[in-house]
Structures are given as structure tokens and as C-alpha cells.
Enzyme design. Sequence first.
Site, PDB file in Angstrom:
ATOM      1  N   GLU A   1      -5.273  -5.331  10.612  1.00  0.00           N
ATOM      2  CA  GLU A   1      -4.322  -4.248  10.807  1.00  0.00           C
ATOM      3  C   GLU A   1      -4.610  -3.523  12.121  1.00  0.00           C
ATOM      4  O   GLU A   1      -5.428  -2.575  12.137  1.00  0.00           O
ATOM      5  CB  GLU A   1      -4.408  -3.250   9.651  1.00  0.00           C
ATOM      6  CG  GLU A   1      -4.095  -3.847   8.293  1.00  0.00           C
ATOM      7  CD  GLU A   1      -3.537  -2.785   7.344  1.00  0.00           C
ATOM      8  OE1 GLU A   1      -2.442  -2.974   6.835  1.00  0.00           O
ATOM      9  OE2 GLU A   1      -4.205  -1.754   7.157  1.00  0.00           O
TER      10      GLU A   1
ATOM     11  N   GLU B   1      -6.907   4.539   7.913  1.00  0.00           N
ATOM     12  CA  GLU B   1      -6.753   5.969   7.587  1.00  0.00           C
ATOM     13  C   GLU B   1      -8.013   6.507   6.923  1.00  0.00           C
ATOM     14  O   GLU B   1      -8.405   7.653   7.141  1.00  0.00           O
ATOM     15  CB  GLU B   1      -5.517   6.163   6.685  1.00  0.00           C
ATOM     16  CG  GLU B   1      -4.229   5.965   7.479  1.00  0.00           C
ATOM     17  CD  GLU B   1      -3.062   5.450   6.681  1.00  0.00           C
ATOM     18  OE1 GLU B   1      -3.091   5.509   5.439  1.00  0.00           O
ATOM     19  OE2 GLU B   1      -2.105   4.961   7.307  1.00  0.00           O
TER      20      GLU B   1
ATOM     21  N   ASN C   1       0.857  -1.177   0.000  1.00  0.00           N
ATOM     22  CA  ASN C   1       0.000   0.000   0.000  1.00  0.00           C
ATOM     23  C   ASN C   1       0.904   1.241   0.000  1.00  0.00           C
ATOM     24  O   ASN C   1       1.452   1.612   1.030  1.00  0.00           O
ATOM     25  CB  ASN C   1      -0.890  -0.029   1.252  1.00  0.00           C
ATOM     26  CG  ASN C   1      -1.700   1.241   1.421  1.00  0.00           C
ATOM     27  OD1 ASN C   1      -1.816   2.046   0.487  1.00  0.00           O
ATOM     28  ND2 ASN C   1      -2.265   1.436   2.603  1.00  0.00           N
ATOM     29  N   TRP C   2       1.043   1.833  -1.157  1.00  0.00           N
ATOM     30  CA  TRP C   2       1.952   2.983  -1.284  1.00  0.00           C
ATOM     31  C   TRP C   2       1.428   4.219  -0.570  1.00  0.00           C
ATOM     32  O   TRP C   2       2.161   5.179  -0.368  1.00  0.00           O
ATOM     33  CB  TRP C   2       2.143   3.349  -2.759  1.00  0.00           C
ATOM     34  CG  TRP C   2       2.840   2.348  -3.606  1.00  0.00           C
ATOM     35  CD1 TRP C   2       2.996   1.012  -3.380  1.00  0.00           C
ATOM     36  CD2 TRP C   2       3.488   2.615  -4.860  1.00  0.00           C
ATOM     37  NE1 TRP C   2       3.690   0.430  -4.408  1.00  0.00           N
ATOM     38  CE2 TRP C   2       3.994   1.390  -5.327  1.00  0.00           C
ATOM     39  CE3 TRP C   2       3.659   3.763  -5.631  1.00  0.00           C
ATOM     40  CZ2 TRP C   2       4.688   1.289  -6.542  1.00  0.00           C
ATOM     41  CZ3 TRP C   2       4.342   3.668  -6.834  1.00  0.00           C
ATOM     42  CH2 TRP C   2       4.859   2.435  -7.277  1.00  0.00           C
ATOM     43  N   LYS C   3       0.162   4.226  -0.249  1.00  0.00           N
ATOM     44  CA  LYS C   3      -0.502   5.423   0.312  1.00  0.00           C
ATOM     45  C   LYS C   3      -0.243   6.618  -0.614  1.00  0.00           C
ATOM     46  O   LYS C   3      -0.121   6.440  -1.821  1.00  0.00           O
ATOM     47  CB  LYS C   3      -0.043   5.690   1.746  1.00  0.00           C
ATOM     48  CG  LYS C   3      -0.080   4.432   2.621  1.00  0.00           C
ATOM     49  CD  LYS C   3       0.033   4.740   4.073  1.00  0.00           C
ATOM     50  CE  LYS C   3       0.196   3.458   4.852  1.00  0.00           C
ATOM     51  NZ  LYS C   3       0.041   3.624   6.264  1.00  0.00           N
TER      52      LYS C   3
ATOM     53  N   GLY D   1       2.821  -1.125   4.358  1.00  0.00           N
ATOM     54  CA  GLY D   1       2.811   0.314   4.090  1.00  0.00           C
ATOM     55  C   GLY D   1       4.226   0.812   3.838  1.00  0.00           C
ATOM     56  O   GLY D   1       4.808   0.596   2.783  1.00  0.00           O
ATOM     57  N   GLY D   2       4.803   1.455   4.846  1.00  0.00           N
ATOM     58  CA  GLY D   2       6.107   2.107   4.698  1.00  0.00           C
ATOM     59  C   GLY D   2       7.176   1.241   4.043  1.00  0.00           C
ATOM     60  O   GLY D   2       7.958   1.731   3.210  1.00  0.00           O
TER      61      GLY D   2
ATOM     62  N   HIS E   1      -9.423   0.734   5.124  1.00  0.00           N
ATOM     63  CA  HIS E   1      -8.150   1.055   5.763  1.00  0.00           C
ATOM     64  C   HIS E   1      -8.417   2.030   6.913  1.00  0.00           C
ATOM     65  O   HIS E   1      -9.271   2.914   6.807  1.00  0.00           O
ATOM     66  CB  HIS E   1      -7.178   1.667   4.743  1.00  0.00           C
ATOM     67  CG  HIS E   1      -5.788   1.730   5.278  1.00  0.00           C
ATOM     68  ND1 HIS E   1      -5.402   2.709   6.156  1.00  0.00           N
ATOM     69  CD2 HIS E   1      -4.714   0.929   5.090  1.00  0.00           C
ATOM     70  CE1 HIS E   1      -4.128   2.504   6.477  1.00  0.00           C
ATOM     71  NE2 HIS E   1      -3.687   1.433   5.848  1.00  0.00           N
TER      72      HIS E   1
ATOM     73  N   GLY F   1       2.190   2.242  10.815  1.00  0.00           N
ATOM     74  CA  GLY F   1       3.081   3.403  10.671  1.00  0.00           C
ATOM     75  C   GLY F   1       3.763   3.819  11.955  1.00  0.00           C
ATOM     76  O   GLY F   1       4.346   4.900  12.024  1.00  0.00           O
TER      77      GLY F   1
HETATM   78  C1  PEP Z   1      -0.849   0.080   6.073  1.00  0.00           C
HETATM   79  O1  PEP Z   1      -0.992   1.290   5.944  1.00  0.00           O
HETATM   80  O2  PEP Z   1      -1.664  -0.705   5.591  1.00  0.00           O
HETATM   81  C2  PEP Z   1       0.299  -0.387   6.822  1.00  0.00           C
HETATM   82  C3  PEP Z   1       0.341  -1.635   7.183  1.00  0.00           C
HETATM   83  O3  PEP Z   1       1.273   0.565   7.086  1.00  0.00           O
HETATM   84  P1  PEP Z   1       2.702   0.301   7.751  1.00  0.00           P
HETATM   85  O4  PEP Z   1       3.270  -0.958   7.155  1.00  0.00           O
HETATM   86  O5  PEP Z   1       3.518   1.496   7.386  1.00  0.00           O
HETATM   87  O6  PEP Z   1       2.489   0.167   9.223  1.00  0.00           O
END
Ligand code: PEP
Length: 252
Positions: free
Chosen positions: A169, A99, A9-11, A236-237, A97, A175
Site C-alpha cells: 500500500e 494509518e 477495510n472499512w476503517k 478502503g473507501g 496499516h 485515500g
Molecule cells: C486502505 O486504507 O487500506 C486503502 C487502501 O484505502 P483507500 O482504498 O481508500 O485508498
Amino acid sequence: MRKKIVAGNWKMNKVFAEAETLITEIADALDEVELINTEVVLCPPSIYLEMTTDVAEEANFMVGAQNVYPEDSGAFTGEISPLMLKALKVDYCIVGHSERRKYFGESNEFLLRKVDALLKHGIRPIFCCGELLPEREAGQHFDVVKKQVEESLFHLGAEAFARIVIAYEPVWAIGTGVTASKEQAQEMHAYIRQLVAEKYNAKTAENTTILYGGSCNGKNAMELFAQPDVDGGLIGGACLKAEEFMQIVTSL
Ligand code: PEP
């Protein structure tokens, strides 16, 4: 046997040239590895979906969108419809998600509409669920996840539900650099699978892919993915650099 998936997930990251480089690096790296029963899914910002699906035609990854609006077309300024995603040959779409729940106020009822709209057009939802830190501290995490799954997914018949990928999640892990322990992840994944078994049947539960997301990286992925009910990750990151993303992919 249920499919293993690593989805990135590049966001809201990468300008065009950076996106192009990352897609190419991942495509090249995937050419060098043999993945068995495993799918890699890239979920870039929507503005890069066309470029990503173009590369995907010749590469060993699938493409996911990060968002969708639950109508085929109409006066919804700024939104993207499942029909548009379908026309670009997008395979998956992230739904629910944390966010989007937090910053855009998306409710379980609204997410149900997204799930239905995507399935209508053959796009597979990656449905995110997970508790906030105070909810875990209060021992409410199972109830929170149960409500999210029940209210957005359990209206589906077994055949439609078979198209769903679930991503657990925990919001406190997203994050933050704080990962759920392998025991916490396994416990919740087994619980979700049990919910699916009770609602549908043992076979459907056994075939449901359940991903872990939340500060999963090249160092901790192998331990998390080794858990019997963890079928991969939503990243994510750590998906923003090809080398680390590939480290995660090859941890499966
Ligand atoms: C996400 O946003 O789905 C996620 C898992 O982020 P991160 O890996 O950065 O915690």
C-alpha cells in the site's frame, strides 16, 4: 495455486444500522456470483465483528479485524486481544496499516509482536507495507518496503510465513484518489515476491498472496488485478458501498 483475495477495510466508518445493511447487501450479492480460488474478507470496526462473523457463518465471505494488541489479556485499556478475535471466529487481522504506523506510532518491532500474537491463535495477518511519497521520489521505495517486511516478518519460519498475506500500500495512494500505475504495482509486487523467494524458497514465494491497496476502485481494479504478481486488493473507501465493492470483487 495461491489464493486471490479482496479485503474491504472499512476503517472508522458506519454506525450500527449502516453496518448491518452493508454486510447484508454484500452477503446477498456474493450469493449471486461464483468465485474461483478467491476469498472476500470484510474488515469492519471491531464493534461489528460479532455481527459480521454471525452473518459469515452462512455467507461466502471471511472476516478480518482492523487491529489487535499483542497480548492475550491484561491491563491494556481499550485494546482487543487475539484471543478475543479467535473466540469470535475472526479469520484475518490487518497489521501495519499506514494509518496505524502514522497516528499510533506503530514500529516494525511492535508489528512483529502483533504478527506473532495473531499466528499463535490461528489468525492470519494481512501485513501492510509501503512507502511515503518523499521516499518514492527519492528512489527509496524498494528499501523502505524491504525493511518493513524484513523487520516484521522475516523472523518467521517458512511454515508460519505461509499464513501471511502481504498488502503493498503506497502511502501516497491511500485515500488520495491517486492510484499506483499498473507498472508501479507490478514492479513492487514482483520485488516483494523476490524477497520472499530469497529468504524462504521459490515455492513459498509463488504461494504468497500479495494484495495491492491505495485508491483501488471499480474502475481501475481490473487493470491492477491483471498484473501477474497482483493477487487482489485491500480496499478502503471503495468498500463502503456494496455495489462498488462487488465490482472490485468481480474484477478478479
Ligand atoms: C486502505 O486504507 O487500506 C486503502 C487502501 O484505502 P483507500 O482504498 O481508500 O485508498
